[in-house]
Write a protein that holds these residues in place. Structure first.
Motif, PDB file in Angstrom:
ATOM      1  N   VAL A  59       0.837  -1.205   0.000  1.00 17.26           N
ATOM      2  CA  VAL A  59       0.000   0.000   0.000  1.00 17.26           C
ATOM      3  C   VAL A  59       0.872   1.256   0.000  1.00 17.26           C
ATOM      4  N   ARG A  60       1.964   1.241   0.764  1.00 22.51           N
ATOM      5  CA  ARG A  60       2.839   2.416   0.823  1.00 22.51           C
ATOM      6  C   ARG A  60       3.439   2.734  -0.541  1.00 22.51           C
ATOM      7  N   HIS A  61       3.789   1.698  -1.315  1.00 18.64           N
ATOM      8  CA  HIS A  61       4.515   1.906  -2.565  1.00 18.64           C
ATOM      9  C   HIS A  61       3.682   1.574  -3.796  1.00 18.64           C
ATOM     10  N   HIS A  62       2.360   1.636  -3.693  1.00 18.20           N
ATOM     11  CA  HIS A  62       1.548   1.199  -4.831  1.00 18.20           C
ATOM     12  C   HIS A  62       1.696   2.123  -6.047  1.00 18.20           C
ATOM     13  N   LEU A  63       2.180   3.351  -5.848  1.00 18.74           N
ATOM     14  CA  LEU A  63       2.413   4.261  -6.971  1.00 18.74           C
ATOM     15  C   LEU A  63       3.871   4.289  -7.419  1.00 18.74           C
ATOM     16  N   LEU A  64       4.725   3.558  -6.738  1.00 17.34           N
ATOM     17  CA  LEU A  64       6.160   3.668  -6.998  1.00 17.34           C
ATOM     18  C   LEU A  64       6.527   3.273  -8.425  1.00 17.34           C
ATOM     19  N   LEU A  65       6.056   2.146  -8.901  1.00 20.27           N
ATOM     20  CA  LEU A  65       6.446   1.691 -10.235  1.00 20.27           C
ATOM     21  C   LEU A  65       5.896   2.583 -11.341  1.00 20.27           C
ATOM     22  N   PRO A  66       4.594   2.885 -11.383  1.00 23.62           N
ATOM     23  CA  PRO A  66       4.113   3.738 -12.488  1.00 23.62           C
ATOM     24  C   PRO A  66       4.689   5.145 -12.451  1.00 23.62           C
ATOM     25  N   GLU A  67       4.861   5.718 -11.265  1.00 26.35           N
ATOM     26  CA  GLU A  67       5.412   7.075 -11.202  1.00 26.35           C
ATOM     27  C   GLU A  67       6.881   7.090 -11.600  1.00 26.35           C
ATOM     28  N   THR A  68       7.636   6.104 -11.162  1.00 23.07           N
ATOM     29  CA  THR A  68       9.045   6.050 -11.527  1.00 23.07           C
ATOM     30  C   THR A  68       9.213   5.765 -13.013  1.00 23.07           C
ATOM     31  N   ALA A  69       8.427   4.836 -13.530  1.00 18.55           N
ATOM     32  CA  ALA A  69       8.572   4.444 -14.938  1.00 18.55           C
ATOM     33  C   ALA A  69       8.285   5.602 -15.875  1.00 18.55           C
ATOM     34  N   THR A  70       7.368   6.466 -15.517  1.00 18.70           N
ATOM     35  CA  THR A  70       6.974   7.557 -16.415  1.00 18.70           C
ATOM     36  C   THR A  70       7.652   8.877 -16.081  1.00 18.70           C
ATOM     37  N   ARG A  71       8.352   8.948 -14.956  1.00 17.41           N
ATOM     38  CA  ARG A  71       8.932  10.229 -14.547  1.00 17.41           C
ATOM     39  C   ARG A  71      10.426  10.161 -14.241  1.00 17.41           C
ATOM     40  N   ARG A  72      11.039   9.037 -14.459  1.00 17.40           N
ATOM     41  CA  ARG A  72      12.465   8.914 -14.207  1.00 17.40           C
ATOM     42  C   ARG A  72      13.137   8.203 -15.376  1.00 17.40           C
ATOM     43  N   ASP A  73      14.457   8.404 -15.494  1.00 22.64           N
ATOM     44  CA  ASP A  73      15.255   7.809 -16.553  1.00 22.64           C
ATOM     45  C   ASP A  73      15.610   6.375 -16.146  1.00 22.64           C
ATOM     46  N   LEU A  74      15.093   5.402 -16.852  1.00 21.60           N
ATOM     47  CA  LEU A  74      15.332   4.008 -16.501  1.00 21.60           C
ATOM     48  C   LEU A  74      16.763   3.579 -16.789  1.00 21.60           C
ATOM     49  N   ASP A  75      17.491   4.338 -17.596  1.00 20.53           N
ATOM     50  CA  ASP A  75      18.887   4.014 -17.859  1.00 20.53           C
ATOM     51  C   ASP A  75      19.827   4.576 -16.792  1.00 20.53           C
ATOM     52  N   ASP A  76      19.296   5.362 -15.861  1.00 23.68           N
ATOM     53  CA  ASP A  76      20.104   5.889 -14.773  1.00 23.68           C
ATOM     54  C   ASP A  76      20.147   4.839 -13.663  1.00 23.68           C
ATOM     55  N   PRO A  77      21.324   4.336 -13.295  1.00 22.38           N
ATOM     56  CA  PRO A  77      21.391   3.305 -12.252  1.00 22.38           C
ATOM     57  C   PRO A  77      20.743   3.729 -10.937  1.00 22.38           C
ATOM     58  N   VAL A  78      20.777   5.018 -10.630  1.00 25.23           N
ATOM     59  CA  VAL A  78      20.172   5.480  -9.380  1.00 25.23           C
ATOM     60  C   VAL A  78      18.676   5.185  -9.361  1.00 25.23           C
ATOM     61  N   THR A  79      18.025   5.316 -10.504  1.00 25.67           N
ATOM     62  CA  THR A  79      16.591   5.035 -10.575  1.00 25.67           C
ATOM     63  C   THR A  79      16.301   3.596 -10.148  1.00 25.67           C
ATOM     64  N   ILE A  80      17.028   2.648 -10.732  1.00 22.03           N
ATOM     65  CA  ILE A  80      16.777   1.241 -10.444  1.00 22.03           C
ATOM     66  C   ILE A  80      17.145   0.914  -9.006  1.00 22.03           C
ATOM     67  N   GLU A  81      18.278   1.428  -8.554  1.00 23.20           N
ATOM     68  CA  GLU A  81      18.718   1.131  -7.191  1.00 23.20           C
ATOM     69  C   GLU A  81      17.766   1.723  -6.155  1.00 23.20           C
ATOM     70  N   THR A  82      17.216   2.909  -6.428  1.00 20.86           N
ATOM     71  CA  THR A  82      16.282   3.538  -5.491  1.00 20.86           C
ATOM     72  C   THR A  82      15.018   2.705  -5.337  1.00 20.86           C
ATOM     73  N   VAL A  83      14.474   2.229  -6.462  1.00 17.82           N
ATOM     74  CA  VAL A  83      13.269   1.408  -6.401  1.00 17.82           C
ATOM     75  C   VAL A  83      13.556   0.088  -5.703  1.00 17.82           C
ATOM     76  N   ALA A  84      14.701  -0.529  -6.022  1.00 11.61           N
ATOM     77  CA  ALA A  84      15.046  -1.805  -5.391  1.00 11.61           C
ATOM     78  C   ALA A  84      15.174  -1.650  -3.883  1.00 11.61           C
ATOM     79  N   GLU A  85      15.775  -0.548  -3.442  1.00 12.14           N
ATOM     80  CA  GLU A  85      15.926  -0.314  -2.001  1.00 12.14           C
ATOM     81  C   GLU A  85      14.573  -0.109  -1.334  1.00 12.14           C
TER      82      GLU A  85
END
Length: 807
Positions: free
Chosen positions: A482-508
């Motif tokens: 419930v806390r992170h239910h918007l994390l994937l769609p918001e990150t996918a459409t508003r962040r650069d997926l080729d930036d390692p920080v993006t992937i590492e932030t979501v994984a953390e």
């Protein structure tokens, strides 16, 4: 006088009535009800005076006047009955002309009782009107004779007429939608509106089903009062409750604001919708050919009987509080409705469940939600009976809670149920289907409280998870979902997926593969249940790609690198500078990379009235005559949702920091997917010529777009929240992330890009998203040296410059 004109549209006022300031709701509504009753009496007296002491004639009111419900903008609907009087035309003129002169709209007819009866047998509208006809003046025997014969025919022909009435209702619902979930509903024609109660009354007149219950009558009166206040405020007879009128209507009813008004309307509409659905099921059984009764067991204490789910003999909800969930789960899994009497009995007899719930209660809830779309109707039946709030007390905070923006199709509570129903299609894609279904049901539960609904909802989900009987580990997982239910769609459409920080932030943030796969499935279900403006193929691809990359990191792999260029892109890059290809909606530009290239190219598309639905860019370091090397940076933003309606002249990504590097120069390949705003597409030759002109510096895109922007006029009367620009430092190690939120309009992206360029800032990557009329755009920006923005003065200058052009 029959009525008095008032207001800009020349509508009809209530004689001698003026609404006071906002009193208590009951007092305000009592004023409206009394005004309608008084107006009916005034009209009846005036019509009787106009008719005089004529013999062999009767004046009959049908429609809203016949029901004594005539609102200020309503039509007067009258039938003049006569027994073959040769002077009836002159008599009719004596009646109709004063009504027309008063400003009232009049629907009238002149018929003998036999003629009226014949018309009613073939014309549904006439039949419905005469079923509720009311004597106004003249010979009451004529009116009584007509009503008795029309009602007798209606009952005798019920098996023929009622299916016709049902099809009329369905056609109306398809055209006007569901009243409970519309931002600007039609109070009369929508599903759950006033017309549906008239249909219930007509079925009751055929002696096929009971008439409206007290709850339905109360809901009907509320909608009638809203319609009355709307007519009174606007001075005209429209029944659509548009946004700009809602606050005034709420005040006239003594309600706090438009939000409270829509919540009350939703409650009333759902009550009527549920009652109408029950009536139409009764009609379907009545009209079906007789057959052998079907009775088969579905679950412990639950059986199917004649196409409905009922309790078995000996079932006792007083001793078995799980019975209500077991019956609901069995009904949903069988695709059958719960019988009305069964729901009422369960509401009377069901006691509270233990805290925490026993495992079989939780299993029954998961089984109910796992049935998919059939669960929605069963849930609605329990909700209408007050059982859902008793099972889940926190439900009361979101029940009938409107979401006043065009992105959301449903109220909060219905959105939660719809999300769970759609999540059922993904239960085989996740390790824990129970967490997916319950998480879907609770993901927006925090919207009933102030603050960030994801954070608030996570706390509520933790408490509810314990109440439902999940163990400690599952409660933590449910809280994270419930806390992170918007994390994937918001990150996918508003962040650069080729930036390692993006992937590492979501994984953390996610931390667990089971939670990740659950969030990925929930993102799909949530987007689909929100509405077409919130989900599309482009977002689905981005979310899936983000989930794939995060899953790899959680499995121990390093963050994925940018993919290799496709062969066709390498072939295009060999052309060097100035290559342009136009193939239908796909437009490719190959040119020496330079700051602002993408904005210029996208601006040309906007000049040709093409809406950019997607863009893909790549930048390669190339030596003279050499094969392009592997791209140093490649970003992809996917397609813009198909519901974009403006020509936001911009793309999805901006090539990286560019320029000469010794004997190497960067070559950019820009691939656009663009469609015409309306009509046919542009001339490909003209489009290619303009693209070449802008690459050569011979076309001033900015000036032409500015002229177009000045001609744009936003819709009046619709409040627009102020724009917002936020600079984020922890979203990337190589750039500063700037998030822009504003009302969408033509040329918005061009304006932003131009402002950034004027500040000496370069865009390394971008993501844009449009949710209804709201633009949510994210840019990865760097300074002239290719580094994140560190200077505080420069950061504030950029923020103010962007705000200035989007206000």
């Amino acid at each position: 006088m029959i009525g008095e004109a008032h207001g800009p549209a020349g509508g009809v006022a209530l004689p001698g009535r003026a609404l006071p300031g906002p009193p208590a709701t009951a007092e305000a509504r009592a004023v409206l009800g009394a005004a309608r009753a008084e107006r009916a009496r005034d009209l009846d007296r005036e019509l009787a005076r106009l008719l005089g002491a004529e013999s062999g004639v009767a004046l009959v009111a049908v429609g809203s006047h016949g029901r004594e419900e005539l609102t200020p903008g309503g039509d007067l609907d009258l039938v003049l009955l006569h027994r073959d009087r040769p002077d009836v035309s002159a008599l009719a003129d004596r009646l109709w002309y004063p009504i027309w002169d008063s400003g009232l709209r009049l629907d009238h007819s002149v018929r003998t009782p036999e003629e009226a009866r014949a018309v009613a047998r073939e014309d549904m509208k006439a039949a419905l009107g005469l079923i509720s006809a009311r004597h106004v003046a003249g010979d009451p025997v004529l009116t009584r004779e007509l009503r008795e014969t029309v009602l007798a025919d209606w009952r005798a022909d019920a098996r023929r007429r009622l299916p016709e009435l049902r099809e009329m209702a369905r056609s109306r619902w398809d055209r006007y939608g569901e009243l409970a979930f519309l931002l600007e509903p039609d109070l009369k024609e929508s599903h759950g509106g006033l017309r549906d109660v008239h249909a219930i009354q007509a079925v009751a007149a055929a002696w096929v089903a009971p008439g409206p219950t007290d709850a339905v009558k109360a809901a009907y009166d509320l909608l009638l009062d809203v319609r009355h206040a709307l007519h009174r405020h606007t001075g005209r007879g429209g029944d659509r409750l548009v946004l700009q009128e809602q606050d005034a209507v709420a005040a006239a009813l003594g309600l706090l604001d438009a939000h409270a008004l829509l919540r009350a309307v939703a409650e009333a509409a759902r009550t009527i919708t549920y009652a109408a659905d029950q009536v139409w099921r009764t009609v379907a059984r009545f009209c079906s050919p007789p057959g052998r009764p079907v009775r088969r067991p579905l679950a412990d204490g639950v059986v199917e009987q004649d196409g409905e789910v009922v309790l078995a003999l000996g079932a006792d909800a007083r001793k078995d509080p799980v019975l209500v969930l077991r019956a609901a789960a069995a009904a949903a899994q069988a695709g059958l409705p719960l019988a009305t009497a069964t729901v009422e009995r369960l509401a009377r007899e069901t006691g509270p469940l233990p805290d925490p719930w026993p495992p079989d209660a939780r299993d029954a809830l998961v089984t109910l939600l796992g049935a998919g779309p059939p669960a929605v109707g069963v849930w609605e039946a329990l909700d209408q009976a007050g059982l859902i709030v008793r099972l889940l007390p926190d439900w009361e905070r979101v029940r009938n809670r409107p979401q006043r923006n065009p992105v959301h199709t449903y109220t909060v509570d219905r959105h939660l149920v719809e999300t769970a129903a759609r999540a059922a299609a993904h239960t085989r894609d996740v390790a824990r289907p129970d967490l997916l279904l319950v998480g879907a049901l609770l993901h927006d539960i925090g919207k009933g409280w102030p603050g960030d609904h994801s954070r608030t909802g996570a706390v509520m989900a933790r408490d509810l998870g314990r109440r439902l009987g999940f163990d400690a580990a599952d409660v933590r997982a449910l809280e994270s979902i419930v806390r992170h239910h918007l994390l994937l769609p918001e990150t996918a459409t508003r962040r650069d997926l080729d930036d390692p920080v993006t992937i590492e932030t979501v994984a953390e943030a996610v931390g667990d593969p089971v939670v990740l796969e659950t969030l990925a499935a929930l993102a799909v279900a949530d987007g689909q249940a929100t509405g077409p403006a919130a989900w599309g193929a482009w977002k689905a691809r981005l979310v899936a790609e983000l989930a794939r990359r995060v899953a790899a990191v959680l499995a121990g792999a390093p963050p994925p690198v940018a993919p290799d260029p496709a062969p066709e892109q390498l072939a295009l890059a060999r052309h060097g500078g100035g290559a342009v290809r136009v193939a239908g909606s796909r437009i490719t530009v190959v040119a020496p990379d330079r700051p602002g290239l993408l904005w210029q190219a996208a601006g040309v598309l906007a000049l040709h009235r093409l809406a950019v639905r997607g863009a893909r860019t790549a930048s390669w370091a190339t030596a003279a005559g050499a094969e392009p090397a592997r791209p140093g940076a490649r970003t992809e933003a996917g397609e813009v949702d198909g519901h974009r309606e403006t020509d936001r002249s911009g793309g999805r990504t901006e090539p990286g920091v560019v320029g000469e590097r010794g004997d190497q120069a960067d070559t950019a390949v820009l691939e656009f997917l663009a469609v015409p705003e309306y009509g046919s597409g542009p001339d490909p030759a003209a489009l290619e010529a303009d693209l070449r002109r802008v690459l050569a510096g011979r076309l001033d895109v900015a000036a032409r777009l500015e002229r177009r922007a000045r001609s744009y006029r936003p819709r009046k009367g619709v409040p627009v929240p102020p724009p917002r620009v936020i600079l984020l430092d922890d979203a990337s190690d190589t750039a500063t992330v700037m998030e822009v939120r504003a009302h969408d309009r033509p040329g918005l992206l061009w304006r932003i890009g131009h402002a950034l360029g004027s500040c000496g800032v370069q865009v390394r990557a971008a993501r844009v998203e449009t949710l209804g009329a709201e633009a949510v755009d994210v840019f990865y920006v760097v300074d002239g040296e290719g580094r994140p923005l560190a200077d505080r003065v420069l950061r504030e200058t950029i923020r103010e410059a962007v705000l200035e052009v989007i206000r």
